[in-house]
Every structure is written in C-alpha cells, then in structure tokens.
Design an enzyme around this catalytic site. Structure first.
Site, mmCIF file in Angstrom:
data_model
loop_
_atom_site.group_PDB
_atom_site.id
_atom_site.type_symbol
_atom_site.label_atom_id
_atom_site.label_comp_id
_atom_site.label_asym_id
_atom_site.label_seq_id
_atom_site.Cartn_x
_atom_site.Cartn_y
_atom_site.Cartn_z
ATOM 1 N N SER A 1 0.803 -1.222 0.000
ATOM 2 C CA SER A 1 0.000 0.000 0.000
ATOM 3 C C SER A 1 0.835 1.271 0.000
ATOM 4 O O SER A 1 0.426 2.266 -0.582
ATOM 5 C CB SER A 1 -0.947 -0.004 1.194
ATOM 6 O OG SER A 1 -0.230 -0.050 2.405
ATOM 7 N N HIS B 1 -4.881 -3.517 -2.734
ATOM 8 C CA HIS B 1 -4.541 -2.574 -3.801
ATOM 9 C C HIS B 1 -4.443 -3.248 -5.168
ATOM 10 O O HIS B 1 -3.880 -2.683 -6.104
ATOM 11 C CB HIS B 1 -3.246 -1.839 -3.469
ATOM 12 C CG HIS B 1 -3.406 -0.941 -2.282
ATOM 13 N ND1 HIS B 1 -3.834 0.370 -2.388
ATOM 14 C CD2 HIS B 1 -3.270 -1.183 -0.961
ATOM 15 C CE1 HIS B 1 -3.929 0.892 -1.184
ATOM 16 N NE2 HIS B 1 -3.591 -0.034 -0.294
ATOM 17 N N LYS C 1 -11.493 0.244 -2.327
ATOM 18 C CA LYS C 1 -10.447 0.907 -3.119
ATOM 19 C C LYS C 1 -10.838 0.862 -4.598
ATOM 20 O O LYS C 1 -11.762 1.573 -4.973
ATOM 21 C CB LYS C 1 -9.099 0.303 -2.771
ATOM 22 C CG LYS C 1 -8.716 0.812 -1.372
ATOM 23 C CD LYS C 1 -7.529 0.217 -0.722
ATOM 24 C CE LYS C 1 -7.372 0.880 0.659
ATOM 25 N NZ LYS C 1 -6.555 0.122 1.580
HETATM 26 C C1 LIG Z 1 -6.788 -0.128 3.005
HETATM 27 C C2 LIG Z 1 -6.201 -1.419 3.374
HETATM 28 C C3 LIG Z 1 -6.861 -2.298 4.226
HETATM 29 C C4 LIG Z 1 -8.108 -1.921 4.962
HETATM 30 O O1 LIG Z 1 -9.217 -1.944 4.150
HETATM 31 P P1 LIG Z 1 -10.452 -0.998 4.539
HETATM 32 O O2 LIG Z 1 -11.572 -1.531 3.747
HETATM 33 O O3 LIG Z 1 -10.042 0.379 4.178
HETATM 34 O O4 LIG Z 1 -10.657 -1.160 6.018
HETATM 35 C C5 LIG Z 1 -6.309 -3.538 4.442
HETATM 36 N N1 LIG Z 1 -5.133 -3.880 3.890
HETATM 37 C C6 LIG Z 1 -4.464 -3.048 3.086
HETATM 38 C C7 LIG Z 1 -3.177 -3.481 2.489
HETATM 39 C C8 LIG Z 1 -4.968 -1.792 2.809
HETATM 40 O O5 LIG Z 1 -4.279 -0.957 2.040
#
Ligand SMILES: *Cc1c(COP(=O)(O)O)cnc(C)c1O
Length: 415
Positions: free
Chosen positions: A206, A234, A265
């Site tokens: 990330s 991601h 995302k």
């Molecule tokens: C954003 C993210 C999460 C968390 O997901 P949310 O739906 O925002 O709680 C988990 N793992 C990674 C690698 C992330 O980038």
C-alpha cells in the site's frame, strides 16, 4: 493531578513536536480526480479509487436502489436477522469474480483481517508477516495471540529462514497440548495439539506500490506446510485476466488458502472480503468475531460493491483499467522510471524527514495539487514520503500538471 484533557494535550504536543501531528482535512465534494477542500479545488493524487468508481453513476444508482429496496441500515448482525439479500448476492458475486468456492463480506478490510486471522490462529500458532504489511494485519496478528515473526520485505530467503524456525519449533514442542486458559471463553477451536503456521503478505504494497513474489511464497509455504493469506487490497479489480488480483496475474490464486481484499479501493464502495473454500467461509461465519459481533454492513454498500464487481468484469471495466495503465505509463516516462514488468498506480517519493515531507505536500497544495505526506506510524520513522496515486479518472493533462508541480518542489525529484 493533571486533568484528563491536560494529559491528552501533553501527548498531542509531543506528537506535534516530532512533526507527526495529524489533522482531518474536510473534503466538500465527492471522491474524484478533483476535490474541494478548504475553499480550494485540488487535483487529487491521493485516492485509492483507482478506477474512478466511487462517484460513478453506475455505483451510485446501485447504492440508491439498495436503500430503496432494503433501507438505510441492516438492523442487526448477520447471524441474527441482518443477513439481507444484498449481502448474499454480493458474496455470490465475489466468489464468482474471484473464482473461489465461496466468499464472505465484512464491514471493512480492517475488520476482515482482524476477524479472519484471529479466527484461524491462536496462541499455539505462528504467524509470519512481511515487514511492510498493513497495520490491520499487524493488529490482527497481535490480537490472535500467535507467535509473530517478521521477514524482511519481499525477501524469500528470510521467509524461508522463518519457516524453518517455525518447523523446528513445532518438532521441539511435539504434540503438546495447549495450556488451558481459565480466562473467559473464546469462540475458537479447541487446541488441536498441532501448531499451524500462517504467512501473510500484501500483493501490491500500500505505501511502496511494489509487488510481492507470490510464486516464490506459494512454493515456500507448500514446502514447509504453512498456510498463506494474501491481502489484495490494492490489486483487486486491477490485475489478472478477470481482474481478480495479482494472484491471478501470477497464476497462483488456486494455491492461496485465504484471499483477502477491500471493497473500498478500486471497487469504489465499502467493506472487505475473504474468498476461498467453502470450509474457510463456513468456519469464519462461526468464528470470526468482527463478523459475528457487528451490525451487518449497510445494504447500499453491499449493492454498490456488487455493481462494482460487475463493472470491473465488463468491457468497460477493461477500458478503465487500460486507461489507468496508460496514465501510469505517461507518469513513469515523464519521471524517467523504466516501467516495471507489472504496472502499479502507487508511487512513493521518499523524502525521509517528516517535517520536510509535510512542507513539500504544503508546497504542492499551494499549486492546487493534493499529494499526501505519509509519515510514521503509517511508514517507519525517517521514511516519510509523498505518496502519489494515479487513477483512471485522471486526464493526460492532469498527469502533466503533476509532473510540473513535482519538479518545482525541492524534493530531489528533479528530472
Ligand atoms: C486499506 C487497506 C486495508 C483496509 O481496508 P479498509 O476496507 O479500508 O478497512 C487492508 N489492507 C491493506 C493493504 C490496505 O491498504
């Protein structure tokens, strides 16, 4: 004695003193390549909305229809009476999309990691994490009570060393029975007298945007009899023939026990998921506490996420993905990066010093460009950076403006 607030103010001062104070920035517009904030229109290079779906009419209409048919709230947890048709339809769509037997949705990616890892592991077990995994995985590992080992980022040799250590430990302890806990009962399995080892990585990292060597990791976990969990937060919607994620791109989806991701995302909605075998999903329904003891996600989010899954699998979804990689290619050539074998939409610009990173971000904001400064504790101390993310919703001119702005700021970025 200091009052409660005085104590907290002291703590905040200490955070501020280290250049690490964070404040919310109010955004007065929907998510998109341009956002309104503080009376400014900012060109936004900070969003994880990689395909521009968060404010897409297709998803918005889906969310509205979800509200109209199923209301604003789910009213109860999934196991009571909150397991609504949209949740089931989402999970069927997810399993089909990911090509797995089954899938389970959670209210967030964070809740997914905590629920799944704590259900699967207990204090007899070992969890081996990449050094750079997301905070939700670190928190989950700690909460599970399993013994934690960390391997150097993307380093297969170090991972193998940790797996060897885990197997040696298992032999030494033999078929020990777990010390029974007199503490409050937990809905976890009874001790099996057998240590399990789980390896966890992200597929696209990330904050660094690089890719995990999933093929090598699969080979190692099979060699040492460990389980593998891959967080595709991601990568979901962006990689592989069916846009399932990096595991599909690298041809290893079938060998990963636990595939995880977020619906918030590239999918532009909200929530998290696990996909895998029917047994895994049935087990999580029984044992994942963040799933069990939480009100079911709002129906609108589930319906929007399902619409997004349809979208990314469609021809239009493929066009969006191609547009994203075109923008990424444009940015890379403008900054003189050789395109890596697997493209990525996350570009860390390492600065180091926390205060300098914040200043650089402020200088960019003066030019109406929003690139966030990422600091400890999101990344290690002294590893502060600007983190640029590109989306399919950016135009080619947007990318040019970004490059001009980055060149005008003194961050050793010059080209
Ligand atoms: C954003 C993210 C999460 C968390 O997901 P949310 O739906 O925002 O709680 C988990 N793992 C990674 C690698 C992330 O980038």
């Amino acid at each position: 004695m200091l009052s409660f607030d005085a104590v907290l103010r002291q703590r905040l001062d200490a955070i501020r003193g280290r250049g690490l104070l964070r404040e919310l920035r109010r955004v007065d517009s929907p998510q998109g390549p341009r956002i309104q904030a503080g009376g400014q229109t900012l060109l936004n290079f900070s969003s994880n909305d990689y395909l521009g779906l968060a404010n897409d009419p297709w998803l918005k209409e889906a969310a509205i229809s979800g509200v109209e048919k199923f209301g604003a709230g789910a009213g109860a947890s999934r196991l009571i009476c909150g397991s609504l048709t949209p949740h089931h339809e989402l999970e069927e769509a997810l399993a089909g999309f990911k090509g797995t037997e089954a899938a389970l949705s959670f209210s967030s990616g964070y809740a997914t990691a905590v629920g799944a890892i704590c259900a699967l592991l207990g204090r007899d077990d070992i969890i081996i994490l990449d050094k750079l995994v997301h905070a939700c995985i670190v928190d989950a590992a700690r909460l599970s009570g399993a013994k934690i080992r960390v391997f150097a980022h993307n380093d297969l040799d170090d991972l193998e060393a940790k797996l060897k250590w885990a197997n040696r430990r298992d032999e030494q302890c033999g078929s020990r029975t777990s010390t029974t806990l007199a503490s409050k009962p937990r809905i976890t399995r009874p001790s099996e007298g057998k240590q399990r080892t789980l390896v966890v990585t992200e597929s696209i990292f990330s904050m660094d945007g690089d890719t995990a060597p999933l093929r090598g990791m699969v080979a190692l976990k099979e060699k040492y009899g460990a389980w593998l969990m891959v967080d595709e937060a991601h990568a979901t919607g962006l990689y592989g023939k069916h846009r399932r994620g990096l595991a599909e791109e690298l041809g290893v989806s079938g060998q990963i026990e636990i595939q995880m991701g977020t619906l918030g995302k590239a999918l532009g909605a909200s929530g998290g998921y696990i996909s895998g075998s029917r047994a895994l999903i049935d087990f999580l329904v029984n044992c994942a506490r963040s799933f069990i003891f939480s009100t079911a996600p709002v129906p609108a989010a589930a319906v929007a996420a399902r619409a997004a899954i349809e979208f990314v699998q469609s021809a239009e979804g493929e066009i969006r993905r191609k547009t994203l990689w075109t923008r990424v290619g444009q940015f890379q050539s403008a900054i003189g990066h050789r395109p890596p074998p697997i493209p990525g939409a996350i570009f860390p610009i390492l600065i180091g010093d926390e205060a300098r990173a914040v200043e650089a971000a402020a200088e960019l904001r003066e030019q109406n460009i929003f690139v966030p400064a990422i600091r400890y504790p999101t990344v290690a101390r002294g590893q502060a950076r600007l983190r640029v993310t590109l989306t399919a919703a950016h135009s080619s001119e947007d990318i040019s403006r970004l490059v001009r702005a980055l060149n005008s700021v003194d961050i050793g970025f010059r080209r």
